[in-house]
Scaffold this motif. Structure first.
Motif, short mmCIF file in Angstrom:
data_model
loop_
_atom_site.label_atom_id
_atom_site.label_comp_id
_atom_site.label_asym_id
_atom_site.label_seq_id
_atom_site.Cartn_x
_atom_site.Cartn_y
_atom_site.Cartn_z
N UNK A 26 -13.37 -33.95 6.85
CA UNK A 26 -14.27 -35.41 5.65
C UNK A 26 -14.09 -34.08 4.09
N UNK A 27 -14.92 -33.37 4.74
CA UNK A 27 -15.14 -32.85 3.41
C UNK A 27 -14.18 -32.17 2.15
N UNK A 28 -13.14 -32.17 2.73
CA UNK A 28 -11.72 -31.20 2.07
C UNK A 28 -11.38 -32.56 1.58
N UNK A 29 -11.59 -34.18 2.23
CA UNK A 29 -10.58 -35.14 1.31
C UNK A 29 -11.69 -35.46 0.74
N UNK A 30 -13.25 -35.22 0.70
CA UNK A 30 -13.81 -35.96 -0.31
C UNK A 30 -13.15 -35.31 -1.28
N UNK A 31 -13.45 -34.32 -1.53
CA UNK A 31 -13.52 -33.61 -2.43
C UNK A 31 -12.37 -33.39 -3.38
N UNK A 32 -11.04 -33.54 -3.16
CA UNK A 32 -9.86 -33.43 -3.34
C UNK A 32 -9.61 -34.91 -3.64
N UNK A 33 -10.40 -35.63 -3.32
CA UNK A 33 -10.21 -37.77 -2.97
C UNK A 33 -8.40 -38.19 -2.75
N UNK A 34 -8.72 -37.17 -1.56
CA UNK A 34 -7.34 -37.87 -0.44
C UNK A 34 -7.66 -38.45 0.07
N UNK A 35 -6.45 -39.56 0.19
CA UNK A 35 -6.79 -40.49 2.02
C UNK A 35 -5.46 -39.74 3.41
N UNK A 36 -5.10 -38.51 2.71
CA UNK A 36 -4.44 -37.86 3.65
C UNK A 36 -4.17 -36.43 3.78
N UNK A 37 -3.66 -35.36 4.60
CA UNK A 37 -3.43 -33.78 4.10
C UNK A 37 -3.05 -33.14 5.37
N UNK A 38 -1.86 -32.88 4.80
CA UNK A 38 -1.26 -31.83 5.95
C UNK A 38 -2.05 -30.99 6.78
N UNK A 39 -1.51 -30.49 8.41
CA UNK A 39 -2.17 -30.12 8.88
C UNK A 39 -0.88 -29.56 9.29
N UNK A 40 -1.63 -27.45 8.63
CA UNK A 40 -0.39 -26.79 9.45
C UNK A 40 -1.19 -25.40 9.98
N UNK A 41 0.13 -25.25 10.90
CA UNK A 41 -0.44 -23.78 11.85
C UNK A 41 -0.50 -22.41 11.69
N UNK A 42 -1.25 -21.58 12.17
CA UNK A 42 -1.21 -20.48 11.87
C UNK A 42 0.22 -19.55 11.84
N UNK A 43 1.09 -20.02 12.43
CA UNK A 43 2.55 -19.35 12.03
C UNK A 43 3.25 -20.49 10.90
N UNK A 44 2.41 -21.03 9.76
CA UNK A 44 2.56 -21.76 9.15
C UNK A 44 3.90 -23.34 8.95
N UNK A 45 4.07 -23.89 10.46
CA UNK A 45 4.49 -24.77 10.06
C UNK A 45 3.65 -26.00 9.86
N UNK A 46 4.23 -26.61 9.68
CA UNK A 46 3.83 -28.30 9.82
C UNK A 46 3.26 -28.68 11.21
N UNK A 47 2.62 -29.42 11.88
CA UNK A 47 2.19 -29.90 12.94
C UNK A 47 2.04 -31.65 12.17
N UNK A 48 1.74 -32.31 11.18
CA UNK A 48 1.03 -33.66 11.56
C UNK A 48 0.86 -33.82 10.09
N UNK A 49 0.36 -35.16 10.24
CA UNK A 49 -0.45 -35.47 8.56
C UNK A 49 -2.11 -35.91 9.14
N UNK A 50 -3.31 -35.31 8.77
CA UNK A 50 -4.15 -36.69 9.32
C UNK A 50 -5.17 -37.78 8.08
N UNK A 51 -5.32 -39.01 8.46
CA UNK A 51 -5.25 -39.76 7.38
C UNK A 51 -7.01 -39.73 7.86
#
Length: 136
Positions: A26-51
């Motif tokens: 919530x805080x990262x999306x508010x700060x950057x004014x984004x409505x969706x953000x990619x989710x990355x795991x610790x191996x650097x793989x794309x996991x999904x996008x949270x909105x």
């Protein structure tokens, strides 16, 4: 045209680690004014996008969840309503454009599914607009 031309590299993309909390999202999306953000795991793989919608629907379904409690909930517990698909860096423009029609951005991965950046829909539209204006 190679899609790498449009790539916003991972280092310039606002992402969330897969073990981030709901409050961090919530805080990262508010700060950057984004409505969706990619989710990355610790191996650097794309996991999904949270909105924002994912976060709101999750919070709505849990009336006992307070804002203070959002720091105890992992985003991995939040169901993602959309399945934002990725393209490989070697994908062709047709693949990229077909996804950009339905996604604000298209995550780009390498052969090992490691997240390497995004292509924004606005970049593709700008490119197409320039191409059309040159034909006129």
């Amino acid at each position: 045209m190679n899609i790498a031309f449009f790539l916003l590299p991972k280092g310039e993309v606002v992402c969330l680690p897969h073990d981030a909390t709901l409050r961090q999202a919530l805080e990262r999306m508010e700060y950057h004014r984004y409505t969706a953000v990619p989710i990355i795991n610790h191996e650097g793989e794309y996991v999904g996008t949270i909105t924002e919608g994912d976060l709101l629907w999750f919070m709505k379904s849990r009336p006992d969840l307070t804002f203070e409690g959002t720091n105890k909930v992992r985003i991995g517990d939040v169901p993602l309503r959309l399945n934002n698909r990725t393209v490989n860096i070697d994908a062709n423009m047709d693949d990229l454009i077909s996804l950009a029609k339905v996604q604000n951005f298209v995550p780009v991965v390498d052969d090992r599914n490691h997240f390497i950046g995004i292509v924004r829909r606005s970049e593709i539209i700008d490119y197409c607009e320039k191409g059309l204006s040159q034909k006129i």
